[in-house]
Structures are given as C-alpha cells and as structure tokens.
Scaffold this active site. Structure first.
Site, mmCIF file in Angstrom:
data_model
loop_
_atom_site.group_PDB
_atom_site.id
_atom_site.type_symbol
_atom_site.label_atom_id
_atom_site.label_comp_id
_atom_site.label_asym_id
_atom_site.label_seq_id
_atom_site.Cartn_x
_atom_site.Cartn_y
_atom_site.Cartn_z
ATOM 1 N N HIS A 171 71.998 57.786 66.762
ATOM 2 C CA HIS A 171 70.570 57.620 67.058
ATOM 3 C C HIS A 171 69.842 57.051 65.857
ATOM 4 O O HIS A 171 69.033 56.122 65.974
ATOM 5 C CB HIS A 171 69.961 58.960 67.467
ATOM 6 N N HIS A 192 63.702 51.592 70.540
ATOM 7 C CA HIS A 192 62.454 52.229 70.962
ATOM 8 C C HIS A 192 61.383 51.172 71.228
ATOM 9 O O HIS A 192 61.482 50.030 70.781
ATOM 10 C CB HIS A 192 61.940 53.199 69.893
ATOM 11 N N HIS A 201 69.102 55.485 75.846
ATOM 12 C CA HIS A 201 69.132 56.948 75.732
ATOM 13 C C HIS A 201 69.916 57.590 76.873
ATOM 14 O O HIS A 201 70.544 58.643 76.680
ATOM 15 C CB HIS A 201 67.710 57.498 75.665
ATOM 16 N N HIS A 320 56.743 61.644 75.682
ATOM 17 C CA HIS A 320 57.905 61.619 74.796
ATOM 18 C C HIS A 320 57.527 61.770 73.327
ATOM 19 O O HIS A 320 58.042 62.647 72.619
ATOM 20 C CB HIS A 320 58.689 60.319 75.006
ATOM 21 N N HIS A 324 58.043 65.153 70.650
ATOM 22 C CA HIS A 324 58.793 65.048 69.384
ATOM 23 C C HIS A 324 57.974 65.634 68.239
ATOM 24 O O HIS A 324 58.478 66.442 67.444
ATOM 25 C CB HIS A 324 59.110 63.580 69.092
ATOM 26 N N PHE A 341 62.140 59.898 63.790
ATOM 27 C CA PHE A 341 63.325 59.423 64.485
ATOM 28 C C PHE A 341 64.619 59.560 63.695
ATOM 29 O O PHE A 341 65.674 59.837 64.270
ATOM 30 C CB PHE A 341 63.136 57.964 64.914
ATOM 31 N N HIS A 354 65.333 64.644 75.824
ATOM 32 C CA HIS A 354 65.643 63.341 76.406
ATOM 33 C C HIS A 354 66.295 63.459 77.778
ATOM 34 O O HIS A 354 66.256 62.500 78.564
ATOM 35 C CB HIS A 354 66.484 62.512 75.438
#
Length: 567
Positions: A171, A192, A201, A320, A324, A341, A354
């Site tokens: 990732h 992204h 994903h 999303h 996070h 990230f 996810h």
C-alpha cells in the site's frame, strides 16, 4: 453539467515538466500546482466543459508533512491515451512521498530480479464463496480464526511477500510515489484520487484475504468489514480494540475507542451534538455520497502520462478520508497509523475500513445502478497492477479482472442500508446569505460568491434524464464544505442540510522524493441537479455558492468559481 471554477495564481517549478494540459484548458500553466473543485449538473444535449474551482494549497502541508505543497487541476486525459501499466518492481524509489517528520522507512516490497509475473485467473466457479461479515456482528469462533490468521501472517519472515510487513509496504509503495509510471521516468504512480482507487483496493484486499485463509487452511475465510454506514457499526469495531490481540494497533486515537460514536464528517475535532443527531447526520452524508453515478462515484480518469491525483470519487473523499483521520493517533506527528497513507495499512483495521469502502462499490453496481458498467474506456479496463498471491506468486491484475465479486468468489453479509431512506430534508425555505468578497480569496473564513448559470430551468424530459456528478480530492488533512443558496447561519450550513453540495476531505500526503514538490492535479465535482430542485432554485439564473472551511484551510486560496453543463 453545471460546475464551479476556481483558479490559482501562484507558480512553482516542478522537478520535471508535466505533460501539457489538454486543449480545453487555456488559462492554466503546466507548472502550477492547484486543486480543482467542481459543482456539476448533467443535462441532455450539453457537452462537457472544463469548469472548476481550483484551489491553491501551497502551504497546506505545513505542520503535517513538513513541506509546502500545492495541487493542480487536470481537466481530462494526459498527453497519451493509454492505460497505467503495472510498475517495474525493480525500480522502487527511496525515499518515498512521506513527511519529513516520519521515521526512516522502506516502502519497497520484496522483489527478486527475474521474477516472472503470471496473469490473473479468477478462482474456479465451484470454489467456496467467502462471505465477509460485519465486524460488529463477528462471533467468537470467527474472531479466533481471524486472530490466528493475522498472528501467523505477522510471524512470517519479513521478506516473505505474504508477510504482514510486506503487505503494508504494498500500500505504501503504490500510494507514496515509490514507483514511476512505465515510460515516464520521474512521474509517479498514485492509485488514490482517481478511477483506480476502487479496483486497486479491491484486489489488495482480495489477495490479503486469500493469504490469511491459506495460512489457516480455510478456503471460506473472509475479512470483516467495518459497517460504518449503519448505526450499529458507527463506532470503532470492538474486535480490534483488545490490547492483547494481533488485531490491535497502539497508534490509534484513544479517545475514539468503542463505544465512542464515529463522525463520518470528521473535521479534525469531535462534535458535541447528541449521538442520535450524529447518526442521522452520518446517514444523510451516506445518502449524498453513495447514491451517485459512476462519473462521480468512481473518480476521475487517470492515464499513462497524467499527473497523479486527477480527482477522487465521492466515497473516497467522504467518508473514506475522514474515517482514516478519525482513527489515526493524534499523538503521532502525522496521525499515524491510519491517519496518513504511508502507514495506514500497518493497522489491521485498515482492511475492515476498506472492506466497507469496497462494499459501497458492490452495492452501487448491484443494487443502486444494476447493469451500470462504471466505465467502458479501455484505458480503465486495461490498467494493471502487481500483487503477490497466497502461493507467493507475482500476479498481474487488470481492472477488467476486478469488476465481478461473484467471479472473485466473495460477497458481503446482508446488514441493510438505512441510508437509502436518509435523503436530507429541505425544511422551510430561507433566504440565501448574500455573496461577499472577491477572488482570489483565502479560506480562513467562509467565501460566498454569486454564480450565473449558463442556462436556468429545464424541461421535464431534461430533468428526468439528468444525472449528478461529483468528484472530491485528497492530499493533506484539509476539509471544506460547499453549499448552494445556504443561509448565513443555522442548519442550512450543516453538511446534512439539503443546501450542501458536498465536502472535500483531503487525507494527509507527503513531499516528493528528493524533497521537491511534485505537481498535483485534482478535481472535485459536486452534483447539484436534485439539490436545486429540492431547494426550489432550479429556475434561478444566479445561485450563491458558499465554500466553508472546516479544517486546515488557512492557506487555501480560492481563485474563482463558475458553472457549466455536461452531457
């Protein structure tokens, strides 16, 4: 399609010259880094126009990433019309796009020169169907199996591509500039804020899940999903909160452990509204974000030669990105682990989060818009990535391989969709706040501008055929909301209000390798077709657009706003 347009006025020299902008962009310089915010309406007979709200975020990363950065708007395909190709795994860069305040890390997954990739083949149709359960409904037997699988994964040698150590690096590598695009040295791959977000994903979880199942010898094993779109799942999943469990990560927001309620509209500080009201607001947000057609939901096109981050889809931006940030540890310099990230996949709850993001795609295609193929563009369908499977084989996957969960032999537990009936209510009619200020304007306070529409009122046929379009962005934790004809104060300026077109939530991102800023191009589009109908403004020739800063916006500069139509 009606849209709002803002342009930056500051230039910066990138490390390399980006591809030239498409012909329809005549007022932008390729050396600019800026953000694009669009309000769109879809109307029969009108062609797409590159109308946008471009936001200069030169200083947005200060205090989070340790470097200044700006992002840029991209109005279409890059110099070449070709799919993004799986990267050269032997050419993994160090350091990657991580903040200066992050510890020294290696994001490059293990790779042996000469390894030959195999093309992806779906599992046999006769293989067991893996049913992913809602995390809050998982029973003890399932939890014991899940914990054992993760424990075994964490005990694998660090250089085993199936190990937890290597899993989070995958990732990090695809999200933080470790790989260049094939044929474009120095131009990074970023999965992204573009149309690759969902398919990449999905397959990341697919292989992670199959590795876990292989380790415990269970072909039915399925990852859980964090059911944050329903009231019973709107808190941190308790199965991840046990300090003695392999699912635990100490780098989380300790104030947000269960039963603390989750805020899908998280702006960096906790709200003080009652829990029932917060749940209703979350459901309103889910309705707005998840009930979108592909052009809004999936993210902007991203082709070979394009600058990264052309624009996020609705669910990627919200919820999303806020989830996070809500989960990450504020005691850490960058909100690690989940809050940024590069480290997000170090937390096992990443895969549950996810899982629900992927479930939204599954629901949209199978229930909300059955038969919708998202995109038919071969530049999307033939985009490819590399993953290691449960046998430690290198596998090349194309987007066209990812589209059917039943062919991939997984599905989701049916837990209901309460947000389908949570469309924001219009309430009593109110007078919009007056337009004030001029562009360029810094988002240290609310910006309101009167915008003339190219055409007011539409026929009934046009109303029935119109579709909404919406694409936000991410880069550092910045958040602002966009309203149409909202009153100056009160409920009309809440994100659950009918006047809210949407939010832009920008998840943390880092600096470019070698300390230089990479050009960022991104778009955010908000569908306002139904919104104008709901608030009785469909026939208005002019509307008032309000951009309301919520978090990290002191150095965000808005340069202009416009409206346009697209077919």
């Amino acid at each position: 399609m009606e849209s709002i347009n803002v342009a930056p006025g500051t230039t910066a020299t990138p490390r390399m010259a980006p591809p030239p902008p498409p012909p329809c962009i005549t007022n932008l310089q390729s050396t600019l880094r800026y953000n694009n915010l669009l309000l769109h309406r879809k109307t029969k007979g009108w062609k797409p126009r590159n109308v946008s709200c471009r936001v200069d975020r030169r200083d947005v990363l200060l205090g989070i990433s340790g470097a200044a950065a700006m992002v840029a708007t991209q109005g279409g395909g890059g110099a070449l019309a070709a799919p993004i190709q799986a990267p050269d795994l032997g050419d993994c860069h160090q350091p990657v796009d991580v903040p200066a305040t992050a510890p020294a890390i290696n994001c490059c997954p293990t790779y042996s020169a000469g390894t030959v990739a195999v093309d992806f083949a779906p599992p046999p149709a006769s293989s067991p169907l893996r049913v992913r359960p809602a995390a809050h409904l998982a029973d003890r037997a399932y939890l014991a199996k899940y914990e054992r699988a993760v424990s075994l994964m964490k005990k694998l040698p660090a250089d085993d591509p199936r190990s937890f150590e290597q899993q989070w690096r995958v990732h990090c590598a695809y999200c933080d500039g470790a790989y260049d695009q094939v044929g474009f040295p120095g131009l990074e791959i970023q999965i992204h804020s573009c149309w690759l977000f969902f398919p990449w994903h999905r397959m990341y979880l697919y292989f992670h899940e199959r590795i876990l199942g292989k380790l415990i010898g269970d072909e039915t094993f399925a990852l859980p999903f964090w059911n944050w779109d329903a009231p019973d799942g709107m808190s941190f999943p308790a199965i991840y909160a046990n300090r003695w469990s392999p699912l635990y990560d100490p780098r989380r927001n300790q104030a947000h452990l269960p039963p603390f309620p989750l805020d899908l509209d998280y702006s960096g500080t906790d709200t003080n509204i009652p829990k029932d009201q917060l749940i209703d607001q979350n459901l309103n947000i889910m309705y707005r974000q998840a009930t979108r057609k592909a052009e809004l939901f999936m993210g902007q096109p991203y082709r070979a030669g394009d600058q990264p981050e052309p624009g996020a889809g609705t669910v990627e931006s919200v919820p999303h990105n806020p989830v996070h940030r809500w989960t990450g540890d504020p005691r850490q310099p960058n909100g690690e682990d989940m809050g940024i990230f590069y480290s997000a996949a170090r937390d096992p709850v990443f895969f549950a989060h996810h899982g629900n993001v992927d479930r939204m795609w599954h629901i949209r295609r199978g229930l909300l818009f059955p038969g919708d193929t998202d995109f038919t563009d071969p530049d999307w369908l033939d985009a490819s990535f590399f993953f290691y499977d449960e046998e430690a084989r290198l596998v090349r996957v194309r987007v066209r391989d990812t589209l059917d969960p039943s062919a991939l032999r997984f599905t989701y537990q049916d837990v209901g969709l309460p947000w389908l009936n949570a469309k924001p209510s219009t309430g009593a009619a109110s007078t919009p706040a007056p337009a004030a200020g001029a562009f360029p304007a810094t988002l240290d306070k609310t910006v309101r501008v009167a915008v003339t529409r190219p055409r007011a009122s539409r026929s009934r046929e046009e109303k029935e055929e119109e579709e909404e379009v919406e694409i936000p962005d991410h880069s550092t934790y910045v958040k602002f909301d966009v309203f149409v004809n909202a009153p100056e104060s009160g409920d009309g300026a809440a994100t659950c209000a009918a006047t809210c077109a949407g939010s832009v939530a920008l998840a943390p991102h880092g600096i470019h390798r070698e300390g230089q800023l990479s050009p960022r191009k991104t778009e955010a589009r908000f569908g306002i077709c139904d919104l104008l109908d709901d608030i009785g403004a469909d026939g208005d020739k002019t509307i008032v657009v309000s951009i309301v800063p919520r978090c990290g916006c002191d150095s965000v500069t808005v340069a202009g706003v416009s409206i346009g139509y697209a077919k």
